[in-house]
Each structure stands twice: as structure tokens, then as C-alpha cells.
Design an enzyme around this catalytic site. Structure first.
Site, PDB file in Angstrom:
ATOM      1  CG  HIS A   8      -1.971  -1.041   1.211  1.00 14.41           C
ATOM      2  ND1 HIS A   8      -2.808  -1.265   0.134  1.00 14.41           N
ATOM      3  CD2 HIS A   8      -2.317  -1.963   2.154  1.00 14.41           C
ATOM      4  CE1 HIS A   8      -3.618  -2.275   0.418  1.00 14.41           C
ATOM      5  NE2 HIS A   8      -3.340  -2.718   1.624  1.00 14.41           N
ATOM      6  CG  ASP A  17      -2.963  -8.446   0.738  1.00 17.05           C
ATOM      7  OD1 ASP A  17      -2.166  -8.729   1.656  1.00 17.05           O
ATOM      8  OD2 ASP A  17      -3.993  -7.761   0.922  1.00 17.05           O
ATOM      9  CG  HIS A  50      -6.766  -5.296   1.931  1.00 18.44           C
ATOM     10  ND1 HIS A  50      -6.308  -6.230   2.848  1.00 18.44           N
ATOM     11  CD2 HIS A  50      -7.941  -4.821   2.401  1.00 18.44           C
ATOM     12  CE1 HIS A  50      -7.180  -6.306   3.840  1.00 18.44           C
ATOM     13  NE2 HIS A  50      -8.179  -5.469   3.597  1.00 18.44           N
ATOM     14  CG  ASP A 109      -5.116 -10.036   3.436  1.00 16.32           C
ATOM     15  OD1 ASP A 109      -4.776 -10.539   2.346  1.00 16.32           O
ATOM     16  OD2 ASP A 109      -4.863  -8.856   3.743  1.00 16.32           O
TER      17      ASP A 109
END
Length: 311
Positions: A125, A162, A164, A246
Site C-alpha cells: 500500500h 493479497d 486488498h 488475508d
């Protein structure tokens, strides 16, 4: 085939507020999973501390200086609502960078077929000049650019599973025709980027968003029908994995329904791709995964695949 595992105790020293999902116990869970007898053939090493000159390949120098300046000597400093620094954060972050670079060296020199860097905090991120989402420096992006600058790699690919979207990696390489970024992720979900029409300036961004409740079939279809064909066409000479776990059904931060074996499956698929275009060279860096049991099972499936199980 040999697989290198790089980690460092400093990953435990990055402290977060009570109840924060990105916590030191994540590293203990991964270490416990990889302590089983079936992982005895792993070549284990300490992640060295990274070099700021290498960080600057992907991040703004002013941002790097500011981050170093705000690192506290006690307590916590909040950079946003999710992202904070403790006295141990700076070394943990720099060990993550150093681990990604050392893994790249080992794979590019042919010392190991592939490598897994088990450090925290995650990185995907972190944008060119902005921390967010628990992340400070984008280790996967740094590894790709380092490989290009050091070993003359003309095409590198980063594959991010991931849950996200890796907005930081996409931001860093948006206008770069030499690095392909591919991602499966849940939408809508933090950070809000990753729509399928986001393709980069040179059509080298491949987003395959999944939806609340999607499971193995949709995940595997996204790889088989979109990501793997685009990667094959791009023909990367090095494959880097942003390995977030995740999307596991147990994870508290999302609502996809993957199981550990889905991560083993996608790892084997990516290894086949790397065998065909990159001499098998893969560097994998840990991103998310916040349910400890799900993280243990998923990391074990991923590393077991990297070691050549069930191929």
C-alpha cells in the site's frame, strides 16, 4: 530446487496499538508453521538491513527522510488512522527491504531457485511518497526495480494475491512499460483502487477484482482466464509475488472464501509460468494475513509449493 527463507527478529519489534491486526504474533505464526519437519530443507537466513539508496529507486527522497525523521524513540507515532511507528519500526521496515533485495540477489545469481521473505510490516500500500494501510516502503516494487538496475532485467512482473489491492505498487509502476502488476483482490474494500479498467499507461496493469463471498472457483478463474495469459504474453524474466494471505476464509478484514490450498495452487501456477519465461526465478514477500491460524496454513501451503511439493 532450493528455496531460501529470509526473516529477522526485528520484525517482532515493530509494535502496533492493542487490538491492531498487523501485530508481532503474525511472525510467530509463520515461524511456527515453517518449523515443521517438512520444511527442514529450507535454507534459512537473516534478512539484512536495507540500503536507502535502493529504497529511493521507488520512493521519493523527501518522503524517505521525513519517515526516518518521525520514527519515535518511545511510544507510537500515528501517520494515519491505520499506520503507526514504534521505536522498532524503522529497523523492521529496513530489514524487510533488505530481505527482498537479498532474496533477489540469491535468485538472480542462481544460488536458489526461489525465495520467501517472511518479514513485517507489509509494503504494497505504500505509494511513491505516502505511507498507508500498515505499509511504509513497497518491498516488492523495490525488488523489481533493483533487479532491473542490478541485473539488467528488462521485464519484471509483480503478482499480488493479497485480499486488498496493492495501490502502492500500481502507483509506482503505472507509467512503466517494463513492469507488469497483476492483482486479485476484493472490491469494494480498502483502499478502493483496483477496478478492472485501471490498466496503466502501457496496459501493464492487470486487475481482477473479486466480490464479497467469492471463493476458490472465482479466484482460480481470474488467474486461469486473465492474469496467467497476460503474464505469458508479457514474458517476465523475474516474477515477484506479493503474498498476502488475508483472502483466507477465516480472515477478519475481508470476506473472500479461499482455503490454504488455493494459495498452494496459485503458487504452483506461477512457478509454471516462471519456469517458461524466467528460468524459474521467483521472489515472494509476505504481505497481509491477519487470522493466525489461516496465516499459518496459507504460508505453509505457499512455501511447500515453492519447495516443489505436488508439482
Amino acid at each position: 530446487m532450493t528455496t531460501l527463507l529470509l526473516s529477522h527478529p526485528a520484525s517482532l519489534d515493530h509494535l502496533t496499538p492493542p487490538g491492531h491486526p498487523e501485530r508481532p504474533d503474525r511472525m510467530r505464526a509463520v515461524a511456527q508453521a515453517l518449523s515443521e519437519d517438512r520444511f527442514s530443507a529450507l535454507v534459512r537466513g537473516d534478512a539484512p538491513e536495507g540500503d536507502l539508496n535502493v529504497v529511493s529507486l521507488c520512493h521519493d527522497n523527501h518522503y524517505i527522510d521525513e519517515l526516518r525523521h518521525v520514527a519515535p524513540s518511545s511510544g507510537l507515532v500515528y501517520l494515519d488512522g491505520d499506520t503507526s511507528m514504534s521505536p522498532g519500526t524503522w529497523e523492521a521496515v529496513m530489514r524487510g527491504v533488505g530481505g527482498a533485495v537479498a532474496a533477489t540477489d540469491a535468485v538472480m545469481k542462481g544460488e536458489h531457485t526461489n525465495a520467501f521473505v517472511a518479514t513485517r510490516p507489509p509494503g504494497h500500500h505504500a505509494e511513491h511518497n505516502k505511507p498507508m494501510g500498515f505499509c511504509f516502503f513497497d518491498q516488492a516494487a523495490i525488488a523489481a526495480r533493483y533487479a532491473q538496475r542490478t541485473y539488467g532485467i528488462t521485464r519484471a512482473a509483480i503478482v499480488d494475491f493479497d485480499v486488498h489491492h496493492g495501490n502502492g505498487t500500481q502507483d509506482i509502476f503505472w507509467a512503466d512499460r517494463t513492469v507488469m502488476y497483476c492483482s486479485t483482490h476484493q472490491m469494494p474494500l480498502f483502499p478502493g483502487t483496483g477496478a478492472s479498467q485501471e490498466r496503466g499507461e502501457h496496459d501493464t496493469v492487470v486487475n481482477a477484482p473479486l466480490h464479497d463471498g467469492d471463493g476458490s472457483a472465482k479466484f482460480r478463474s481470474a488467474f486461469d482466464n486473465l492474469i496467467l495469459p497476460q503474464l505469458q504474453k508479457f514474458a517476465p524474466e523475474l516474477l515477484i509475488i506479493s503474498a498476502g494471505f488475508d483472502a483466507h476464509r477465516r480472515d477478519p478484514l475481508a470476506s473472500l472464501n479461499l482455503d490454504a490450498e488455493d494459495f498452494g495452487w496459485v503458487t504452483r501456477k506461477l512457478m509454471d509460468l516462471a519456469d517458461s519465461t524466467a528460468g524459474g526465478r521467483i521472489v515472494s514477500v509476505l504481505e497481509g494475513g491477519y487470522d493466525l491460524q489461516g496465516l499459518k496454513e496459507s504460508a505453509a501451503a505457499h512455501v511447500s509449493a515453492l519447495m516443489g511439493a505436488s508439482r
